[in-house]
Enzyme design. Structure first.
Site, short mmCIF file in Angstrom:
data_model
loop_
_atom_site.label_atom_id
_atom_site.label_comp_id
_atom_site.label_asym_id
_atom_site.label_seq_id
_atom_site.Cartn_x
_atom_site.Cartn_y
_atom_site.Cartn_z
N SER A 144 36.15 34.06 43.17
CA SER A 144 37.38 33.28 43.95
C SER A 144 37.12 33.34 45.29
O SER A 144 36.47 34.22 45.87
CB SER A 144 38.81 33.86 43.63
OG SER A 144 39.62 33.38 44.47
N TYR A 157 43.88 41.50 43.33
CA TYR A 157 43.21 40.44 42.85
C TYR A 157 42.04 40.04 43.74
O TYR A 157 40.90 39.82 43.35
CB TYR A 157 44.17 39.15 42.54
CG TYR A 157 43.55 37.82 42.19
CD1 TYR A 157 43.09 37.63 40.75
CD2 TYR A 157 42.88 37.00 43.22
CE1 TYR A 157 42.52 36.76 40.35
CE2 TYR A 157 42.37 35.87 42.73
CZ TYR A 157 42.13 35.77 41.39
OH TYR A 157 41.35 34.46 41.17
#
Ligand code: NAP
Length: 246
Positions: A144, A157
């Site tokens: 990401s 995350y």
């Protein structure tokens, strides 16, 4: 000259019943790869997609170490070889970054288990088969932009994706030339994971030079290019429509 089915490469795409993983599975199958579709719960969808793509389906919860360990062996049972591993399955839970107490150790463990440790377990299990791949094996980790810049749905995350980016580089250095290891790091992608993220959608529409979030197929196009680029290894490629420029 026709290519025998047994000569066609095989890819395991984790979390391929939805969003980015499904688009990657469809794209690789369209390119002639035999695809092992995988998911945690959505078995019916997985079986239907595998049948449509002429592939196979395996169910495993990557939050459970033994199930992650068994996934590669079960994928190999279907086609007897593995050339590509796409570590796509991942979880996310929005937690405000400044609310430290809200990101509990249990959240940390779950996010690291699925987003970081499971890909490691799968790389470990897949390595012998990937080394035997005639064209050289390829691992693509879907990380990401949150693992590159101080952004993302939560601190754990983002940290899980940053760690997977670094694992990507470390493994590329360790496993070449037999196995190439790269990461694709998307910004916002229009998938079920992000359907309620109104603020992020607005940000991408207003500020990103491409003025929209990515479609899953945009990510699949890049994954297919990375797999097809025989000299590319150790790269973390950000795909965020240019938002990082702003
Ligand atoms: N969407 C974005 O904006 C975005 C941006 C950057 C990075 N990413 C990353 O891209 C990847 C895919 O995201 P997505 O948005 O396409 O997600 P998604 O639509 O929510 O799909 C997630 C897939 O992963 C599977 N999965 C989830 N938890 C699992 C577990 N514990 N064990 C096994 N499989 C599991 C799901 O299976 P079930 O449905 O059966 O649970 C599903 O097939 C993730 O790693 C995510 O972090 C997404």
């Amino acid at each position: 000259m026709s290519i025998e089915a047994g000569d066609r490469p095989v890819a395991l795409v984790t979390g391929s019943t939805s969003g980015i993983g499904e688009a990657v599975a469809r794209r690789l199958a369209a390119d002639g790869t035999r695809v092992v579709v995988h998911s945690r719960r959505s078995a019916e969808t997985g079986r239907a997609l595998a049948a449509e793509l002429g592939g196979a389906y395996v169910q495993a919860d990557l939050g459970v170490e033994e199930e992650a360990r068994g996934l590669v062996a079960r994928a190999l049972d279907h086609f007897g070889r593995l050339d590509v591993l796409v570590n796509n399955a991942g979880i996310s839970r929005p937690i405000p970054h400044a609310d430290l107490a809200a990101a509990t150790p249990a959240d940390w463990r779950q996010l690291l288990e699925v987003n970081l440790i499971a890909p490691w377990v799968l790389c470990t299990a897949a390595l012998p088969a990937l080394r035997r791949s005639p064209g050289g094996g390829s691992i693509v980790n879907i990380t990401s932009h949150a693992g590159v810049r101080p952004k993302g749905s939560s601190v754990p995350y983002a940290a899980s994706k940053a760690a997977l980016n670094h694992v990507t580089r470390l493994l590329a250095a360790a496993l070449g030339p037999d196995v190439r290891v790269n990461a694709v790091a998307p910004g916002l992608v229009d998938t079920p994971m992000t359907k309620d993220w109104a603020q992020a959608h607005e940000l991408w529409r207003d500020r990103a030079p491409m003025h929209r979030p990515a479609r899953p197929a945009d990510v699949a196009d890049l994954v297919a290019s990375v797999i097809g680029s025989a000299y590319l290894t150790g790269e973390v490629i950000v795909l965020d429509g240019g938002l990082n420029l702003t």
